[in-house]
Design an enzyme around this catalytic site. Sequence first.
Site, short mmCIF file in Angstrom:
data_model
loop_
_atom_site.label_atom_id
_atom_site.label_comp_id
_atom_site.label_asym_id
_atom_site.label_seq_id
_atom_site.Cartn_x
_atom_site.Cartn_y
_atom_site.Cartn_z
N THR A 163 0.86 -1.19 0.00
CA THR A 163 0.00 0.00 0.00
C THR A 163 0.89 1.24 0.00
O THR A 163 1.56 1.53 1.01
CB THR A 163 -0.92 0.04 1.23
OG1 THR A 163 -1.69 -1.16 1.27
CG2 THR A 163 -1.85 1.25 1.16
N LYS A 238 -7.25 1.96 -2.94
CA LYS A 238 -6.84 1.32 -1.67
C LYS A 238 -6.81 2.36 -0.54
O LYS A 238 -7.28 2.10 0.58
CB LYS A 238 -5.47 0.67 -1.86
CG LYS A 238 -4.81 0.17 -0.59
CD LYS A 238 -5.59 -0.95 0.07
CE LYS A 238 -4.99 -1.32 1.42
NZ LYS A 238 -5.90 -2.16 2.20
N LYS A 306 -0.15 5.38 8.43
CA LYS A 306 0.49 5.69 7.14
C LYS A 306 -0.57 5.85 6.05
O LYS A 306 -0.53 6.78 5.23
CB LYS A 306 1.48 4.56 6.81
CG LYS A 306 2.14 4.59 5.45
CD LYS A 306 1.60 3.55 4.46
CE LYS A 306 1.61 2.13 4.91
NZ LYS A 306 1.05 1.18 3.94
N1 NDP Z 1 -1.49 -6.38 7.65
C1 NDP Z 1 -2.57 -6.10 6.98
O1 NDP Z 1 -3.70 -6.38 7.41
C2 NDP Z 1 -2.49 -5.43 5.64
C3 NDP Z 1 -1.38 -4.74 5.21
N2 NDP Z 1 -1.40 -4.15 3.98
C4 NDP Z 1 -0.25 -3.40 3.49
O2 NDP Z 1 0.68 -4.38 3.06
C5 NDP Z 1 2.01 -3.94 3.31
C6 NDP Z 1 2.72 -4.93 4.20
O3 NDP Z 1 1.97 -5.04 5.37
P1 NDP Z 1 2.33 -6.11 6.51
O4 NDP Z 1 2.76 -7.38 5.92
O5 NDP Z 1 1.20 -6.07 7.45
O6 NDP Z 1 3.57 -5.38 7.18
P2 NDP Z 1 4.79 -5.94 8.01
O7 NDP Z 1 5.24 -4.78 8.81
O8 NDP Z 1 4.45 -7.20 8.70
O9 NDP Z 1 5.86 -6.28 6.88
C7 NDP Z 1 6.55 -5.27 6.22
C8 NDP Z 1 7.53 -5.86 5.24
O10 NDP Z 1 8.30 -4.79 4.67
C9 NDP Z 1 9.70 -5.06 4.86
N3 NDP Z 1 10.45 -3.83 5.01
C10 NDP Z 1 10.17 -2.77 5.82
N4 NDP Z 1 11.08 -1.80 5.64
C11 NDP Z 1 11.97 -2.25 4.73
C12 NDP Z 1 13.13 -1.70 4.12
N5 NDP Z 1 13.58 -0.46 4.41
N6 NDP Z 1 13.79 -2.44 3.22
C13 NDP Z 1 13.36 -3.68 2.90
N7 NDP Z 1 12.26 -4.26 3.42
C14 NDP Z 1 11.56 -3.54 4.32
C15 NDP Z 1 9.73 -5.91 6.13
O11 NDP Z 1 10.97 -6.58 6.21
P3 NDP Z 1 11.55 -7.10 7.63
O12 NDP Z 1 10.88 -8.40 7.87
O13 NDP Z 1 13.01 -7.19 7.41
O14 NDP Z 1 11.17 -6.06 8.66
C16 NDP Z 1 8.55 -6.82 5.88
O15 NDP Z 1 8.87 -7.81 4.95
C17 NDP Z 1 1.88 -2.54 3.89
O16 NDP Z 1 1.98 -1.61 2.85
C18 NDP Z 1 0.48 -2.54 4.49
O17 NDP Z 1 -0.07 -1.25 4.56
C19 NDP Z 1 -2.46 -4.27 3.13
C20 NDP Z 1 -3.56 -4.95 3.50
C21 NDP Z 1 -3.69 -5.56 4.80
O1 SSN Z 2 -4.68 -2.41 4.61
C1 SSN Z 2 -5.24 -3.15 5.42
C2 SSN Z 2 -6.62 -3.54 5.23
C3 SSN Z 2 -7.14 -4.40 6.32
C4 SSN Z 2 -8.50 -4.93 5.94
O2 SSN Z 2 -8.95 -4.72 4.80
O3 SSN Z 2 -9.09 -5.61 6.79
#
Ligand code: NDP
Ligand code: SSN
Length: 358
Positions: A163, A238, A306
């Site tokens: 996102t 989104k 964010k």
């Molecule tokens: N969780 C949710 O319910 C949802 C999340 N999203 C979106 O999806 C995305 C991921 O979310 P989510 O999985 O929850 O987040 P997490 O915080 O669990 O994972 C983030 C990922 O980004 C990586 N990362 C962060 N900073 C860096 C960097 N500087 N360089 C390289 N890798 C980096 C992390 O690596 P490392 O493991 O090394 O920290 C990890 O793999 C976000 O944009 C979020 O807004 C969308 C829908 C639902």
């Molecule tokens: O970006 C996160 C969305 C979470 C949700 O749709 O439940």
Amino acid sequence: MSLLLKASNSHLFLSSSIASMATCSSFCAQLPISFRPIPISSSFPTNQPFKPFSAKASISPANDDGSPITVGFLGLGIMGSPMALNLIKSGCDVTVWNRTKSKCDPLISMGAKYKPSPEEVTAACDVTFAMLADPESAMEVACGKHGAVSGMGPGKGYVDVSTVDGGTSKLISGHIKASGASFLEAPVSGSKKPAEDGQLIFLTAGDKSLYETVTPFLDIMGKSRFYLGEVGNGAAMKLIVNMIMGSMMATFSEGLLLSEKVGLDPNVLVEVVSKGAISAPMYALKGPSMVKSLYPTAFPLKHQQKDMRLALGLAESVSQPTPISAAANELYKVAKSHGLSDSDFSAVIEALKGKVQS
Ligand SMILES: NC(=O)C1=CN([C@@H]2O[C@H](COP(=O)(O)OP(=O)(O)OC[C@H]3O[C@@H](n4cnc5c(N)ncnc54)[C@H](OP(=O)(O)O)[C@@H]3O)[C@@H](O)[C@H]2O)C=CC1
Ligand SMILES: O=CCCC(=O)O
């Protein structure tokens, strides 16, 4: 890199739902008979135990020459890990990378290959998905040193499912396309559990041919998909969805606390809400644990803030007033300042309490 779907007995799984079969059926109806997936036979026992990480389609996406389309996956956080795992469980040839290498290990043990940089993943794979935290990390992984762009080239595809804002997505798209490759933004609606269950909603925009190529992969990881046109439209959709969600969660928090203060049982409020026109799965899912001040992380609060910030930027760019969302954003900022960044976003309720618990 055009798409052929091959019936693959070795990858024959039970479909998780009639709906996913319908999606697959309508896509595959356009294919020559010999390439259609084998339909699930009625002779399968109907009481077969159902595994949540089920592959939904008995298909193996392939290149023109019949070789499987190889898939890269960058970013194995809360969302990326189960999404990549569903691809692996569906029989896809998956290569993973994550900044923190240990998060790759469970996927490697499930059959994934590993490369030590985004560049090496994209060099090795036909299409690469990226699921990263925010605009900064999405840019870094795509365009930084040994980033994804360095391994891209003609015939390859990059699908950013993080996102981010439309501006970041357009920047990444520009760099990817300059290498001769194709780009698709495809942020997802749906959280940890839908990611595990292959029930995400993809909001895609960008190269239509890449969208068509990766459709089988989207259908493994998700339950629906939208193609919205130019890069930036998926990101905007989104952000608007999450802006609404963030405001809903903030006012729900106010309601829970107010009900308690006036002597009502907040659990009953959750039930009342669930019966009426404002019912939403989110309230029923999060409400009971919020009443207990528990916030097991599915969607980290820092990511919700964010998204509020980026959505407000989008609104600002077109002079659209968004006073409710702006107020909600302030609450998420307060919650972050109380050390709740990595809690679930439902912890925003703590920002409304006199005494903050972490
Ligand atoms: N969780 C949710 O319910 C949802 C999340 N999203 C979106 O999806 C995305 C991921 O979310 P989510 O999985 O929850 O987040 P997490 O915080 O669990 O994972 C983030 C990922 O980004 C990586 N990362 C962060 N900073 C860096 C960097 N500087 N360089 C390289 N890798 C980096 C992390 O690596 P490392 O493991 O090394 O920290 C990890 O793999 C976000 O944009 C979020 O807004 C969308 C829908 C639902
Ligand atoms: O970006 C996160 C969305 C979470 C949700 O749709 O439940």
